[in-house]
Write a protein that holds these residues in place. Structure first.
Motif, PDB file in Angstrom:
ATOM      1  N   UNK A  48      -2.671 -40.508 -41.285  1.00  0.00           N
ATOM      2  CA  UNK A  48      -3.615 -40.161 -42.319  1.00  0.00           C
ATOM      3  C   UNK A  48      -3.339 -38.493 -42.682  1.00  0.00           C
ATOM      4  N   UNK A  49      -3.142 -38.528 -43.809  1.00  0.00           N
ATOM      5  CA  UNK A  49      -3.593 -36.829 -43.909  1.00  0.00           C
ATOM      6  C   UNK A  49      -4.232 -37.081 -45.205  1.00  0.00           C
ATOM      7  N   UNK A  50      -5.342 -36.150 -45.204  1.00  0.00           N
ATOM      8  CA  UNK A  50      -5.959 -36.167 -46.358  1.00  0.00           C
ATOM      9  C   UNK A  50      -6.948 -34.508 -46.656  1.00  0.00           C
ATOM     10  N   UNK A  51      -6.952 -34.130 -47.418  1.00  0.00           N
ATOM     11  CA  UNK A  51      -7.300 -32.623 -47.293  1.00  0.00           C
ATOM     12  C   UNK A  51      -8.946 -32.467 -48.816  1.00  0.00           C
ATOM     13  N   UNK A  52      -9.086 -32.008 -48.335  1.00  0.00           N
ATOM     14  CA  UNK A  52     -10.571 -31.962 -49.228  1.00  0.00           C
ATOM     15  C   UNK A  52     -11.274 -30.700 -49.521  1.00  0.00           C
ATOM     16  N   UNK A  53     -11.817 -30.251 -50.039  1.00  0.00           N
ATOM     17  CA  UNK A  53     -12.236 -28.723 -49.691  1.00  0.00           C
ATOM     18  C   UNK A  53     -12.292 -27.376 -48.709  1.00  0.00           C
ATOM     19  N   UNK A  54     -10.176 -27.565 -49.149  1.00  0.00           N
ATOM     20  CA  UNK A  54      -9.808 -26.990 -48.152  1.00  0.00           C
ATOM     21  C   UNK A  54      -9.814 -26.377 -46.688  1.00  0.00           C
ATOM     22  N   UNK A  55     -10.295 -27.724 -46.489  1.00  0.00           N
ATOM     23  CA  UNK A  55     -10.756 -28.913 -45.084  1.00  0.00           C
ATOM     24  C   UNK A  55      -8.781 -30.545 -44.792  1.00  0.00           C
ATOM     25  N   UNK A  56      -8.232 -30.257 -43.823  1.00  0.00           N
ATOM     26  CA  UNK A  56      -7.616 -31.198 -43.772  1.00  0.00           C
ATOM     27  C   UNK A  56      -8.308 -31.798 -42.573  1.00  0.00           C
ATOM     28  N   UNK A  57      -7.579 -33.058 -43.023  1.00  0.00           N
ATOM     29  CA  UNK A  57      -8.007 -34.093 -41.552  1.00  0.00           C
ATOM     30  C   UNK A  57      -7.017 -35.358 -41.425  1.00  0.00           C
ATOM     31  N   UNK A  58      -6.502 -35.061 -40.271  1.00  0.00           N
ATOM     32  CA  UNK A  58      -5.369 -36.211 -39.570  1.00  0.00           C
ATOM     33  C   UNK A  58      -5.771 -37.442 -38.798  1.00  0.00           C
ATOM     34  N   UNK A  59      -5.344 -37.621 -39.024  1.00  0.00           N
ATOM     35  CA  UNK A  59      -5.813 -39.483 -38.653  1.00  0.00           C
ATOM     36  C   UNK A  59      -5.153 -40.139 -37.537  1.00  0.00           C
ATOM     37  N   UNK A  60      -4.878 -40.069 -36.538  1.00  0.00           N
ATOM     38  CA  UNK A  60      -4.206 -40.957 -35.691  1.00  0.00           C
ATOM     39  C   UNK A  60      -4.858 -42.120 -36.301  1.00  0.00           C
ATOM     40  N   UNK A  61      -3.741 -43.065 -36.345  1.00  0.00           N
ATOM     41  CA  UNK A  61      -4.372 -44.564 -37.322  1.00  0.00           C
ATOM     42  C   UNK A  61      -3.503 -45.362 -36.912  1.00  0.00           C
ATOM     43  N   UNK A  62      -3.288 -45.767 -35.830  1.00  0.00           N
ATOM     44  CA  UNK A  62      -3.124 -47.967 -35.005  1.00  0.00           C
ATOM     45  C   UNK A  62      -3.939 -47.831 -34.257  1.00  0.00           C
ATOM     46  N   UNK A  63      -5.469 -48.020 -34.977  1.00  0.00           N
ATOM     47  CA  UNK A  63      -6.284 -48.462 -34.381  1.00  0.00           C
ATOM     48  C   UNK A  63      -6.429 -49.507 -33.135  1.00  0.00           C
ATOM     49  N   UNK A  64      -5.064 -50.746 -33.878  1.00  0.00           N
ATOM     50  CA  UNK A  64      -5.345 -52.185 -32.352  1.00  0.00           C
ATOM     51  C   UNK A  64      -3.915 -51.670 -31.593  1.00  0.00           C
ATOM     52  N   UNK A  65      -4.179 -50.586 -31.127  1.00  0.00           N
ATOM     53  CA  UNK A  65      -3.352 -50.528 -29.659  1.00  0.00           C
ATOM     54  C   UNK A  65      -3.870 -49.463 -29.166  1.00  0.00           C
ATOM     55  N   UNK A  66      -5.159 -49.010 -30.142  1.00  0.00           N
ATOM     56  CA  UNK A  66      -6.285 -47.636 -29.538  1.00  0.00           C
ATOM     57  C   UNK A  66      -5.182 -45.869 -29.917  1.00  0.00           C
ATOM     58  N   UNK A  67      -4.781 -45.947 -31.561  1.00  0.00           N
ATOM     59  CA  UNK A  67      -4.426 -44.846 -31.409  1.00  0.00           C
ATOM     60  C   UNK A  67      -3.291 -44.803 -30.219  1.00  0.00           C
ATOM     61  N   UNK A  68      -2.622 -45.740 -29.447  1.00  0.00           N
ATOM     62  CA  UNK A  68      -1.415 -45.417 -28.594  1.00  0.00           C
ATOM     63  C   UNK A  68      -0.672 -44.471 -29.653  1.00  0.00           C
ATOM     64  N   UNK A  69      -0.062 -43.940 -28.644  1.00  0.00           N
ATOM     65  CA  UNK A  69       1.000 -42.505 -28.979  1.00  0.00           C
ATOM     66  C   UNK A  69       2.417 -42.687 -28.836  1.00  0.00           C
ATOM     67  N   UNK A  70       3.224 -43.423 -30.565  1.00  0.00           N
ATOM     68  CA  UNK A  70       5.002 -43.810 -30.044  1.00  0.00           C
ATOM     69  C   UNK A  70       5.606 -42.777 -30.598  1.00  0.00           C
ATOM     70  N   UNK A  71       7.027 -42.919 -30.522  1.00  0.00           N
ATOM     71  CA  UNK A  71       7.559 -40.979 -31.008  1.00  0.00           C
ATOM     72  C   UNK A  71       7.586 -41.490 -32.745  1.00  0.00           C
ATOM     73  N   UNK A  72       7.597 -42.080 -33.512  1.00  0.00           N
ATOM     74  CA  UNK A  72       6.904 -42.060 -34.826  1.00  0.00           C
ATOM     75  C   UNK A  72       5.827 -41.549 -35.373  1.00  0.00           C
ATOM     76  N   UNK A  73       4.735 -42.016 -34.637  1.00  0.00           N
ATOM     77  CA  UNK A  73       3.563 -40.535 -34.644  1.00  0.00           C
ATOM     78  C   UNK A  73       3.352 -39.913 -34.152  1.00  0.00           C
ATOM     79  N   UNK A  74       4.475 -39.147 -33.495  1.00  0.00           N
ATOM     80  CA  UNK A  74       4.378 -37.869 -33.009  1.00  0.00           C
ATOM     81  C   UNK A  74       5.127 -37.160 -33.769  1.00  0.00           C
ATOM     82  N   UNK A  75       6.300 -37.890 -34.873  1.00  0.00           N
ATOM     83  CA  UNK A  75       7.079 -37.186 -34.982  1.00  0.00           C
ATOM     84  C   UNK A  75       6.337 -36.568 -36.669  1.00  0.00           C
ATOM     85  N   UNK A  76       4.997 -38.053 -37.430  1.00  0.00           N
ATOM     86  CA  UNK A  76       4.404 -38.099 -38.182  1.00  0.00           C
ATOM     87  C   UNK A  76       4.085 -37.099 -38.074  1.00  0.00           C
ATOM     88  N   UNK A  77       2.796 -36.006 -36.751  1.00  0.00           N
ATOM     89  CA  UNK A  77       1.754 -35.798 -36.421  1.00  0.00           C
ATOM     90  C   UNK A  77       2.922 -34.455 -36.618  1.00  0.00           C
TER      91      UNK A  77
END
Length: 264
Positions: A7-36
């Motif tokens: 998830x990429x959200x922004x508010x009041x000049x602050x961006x928040x990047x959230x790794x959003x794969x909670x079912x696998x404790x936010x494990x990183x696959x290649x697609x996730x890294x590409x999105x990040x």
């Protein structure tokens, strides 16, 4: 790029990047890294965004490379190349994060293991929930630390503690991380994001270019001699002294008022 794993959200000049794969404790696959990588580049290119919070959804920050998927680079080939995937994915992500002008706050809400640990400690300010922990898990599966851990950890906690984390592969709880200088602050889990946002807002209202030069200046000087470091400071001070924020800062100081920095 449409995001499925973050998830990429922004508010009041602050961006928040959230790794959003909670079912696998936010494990990183290649697609996730590409999105990040794409998300970090969006933050870089948007001059209105002046601070970044990096966190994870659910009960963890990130468990590291998703060993059940393609987190180690095996996209159905049966021949994983963990070194290759560092070159093509994980290292570019870290380089993009380190090169940002915006200060980075990592809000570590739970386990930060393996590559997730590396991403957690790359923040300029690491705020931990009380239940968070750091784990250099690589040795437990016969690998070596990566995604910048070998470079970052000794500089943060010293050689002996870095080797302890890397070679014993044991959890470092939040309070111990705070004592070691690995974390900036430890807070109750239900206040973590509020703490991170408060700090991010402070940066979003500050002299963005000066922050960028401080971040890069520290990185540049860590491996330089004193004389070389002094030259880096000289160059950066020249640049900082020509910003609109410097003019505003001096004006505010002389006028005995709070500075209204624009990041220019």
């Amino acid at each position: 790029m449409d995001y499925e794993n973050i998830l990429l959200e922004s508010e009041d000049s602050v961006a928040t990047l959230t790794i959003n794969r909670p079912k696998v404790l936010n494990g990183l696959n290649l697609a996730t890294v590409e999105e990040m990588i794409d998300a970090v580049q969006r933050v870089r290119d948007d001059e209105t965004l002046r601070a970044l919070i990096l966190t994870g959804a659910g009960r963890g920050f990130s468990s590291g490379a998703d060993l059940s998927g393609d987190g180690t680079g095996d996209r159905g080939t049966g021949k994983p190349d963990a070194g290759k995937v560092l070159e093509t994915h994980y290292n570019p992500l870290l380089e993009n994060l380190m090169a940002l002008n915006a200060p980075i706050i990592t809000a570590v809400n739970g386990p930060a293991a393996g590559a997730g640990c590396s991403l957690a400690i790359c923040g300029d300010f690491v705020i931990c929930a009380e239940e968070a922990y750091f784990l250099q898990a690589f040795v437990n599966i016969g690998l070596v630390p990566d995604v910048g851990s070998t470079w970052l950890l000794p500089r943060i906690v010293g050689r002996a503690r870095a080797l302890e984390m890397m070679m014993l592969g044991e959890k470092i709880p939040a309070e111990k991380a705070l004592d070691w200088g690995l974390a900036y602050k430890v807070v109750p889990g239900d206040t973590l994001m509020d703490e991170a946002k408060t700090l991010a807002q402070r940066f979003a209202k500050g002299p963005t270019q000066a922050y960028a030069m401080i971040r890069q200046g520290v990185r540049d000087c860590m491996d330089r001699t004193l004389s070389e470091g002094l030259r880096v400071e000289r160059i950066n001070q020249l640049k900082a002294g020509r910003t609109e924020d410097f003019k505003e800062g001096v004006s505010a100081f002389l006028g005995k008022r709070k500075a209204d920095f624009k990041g220019l």
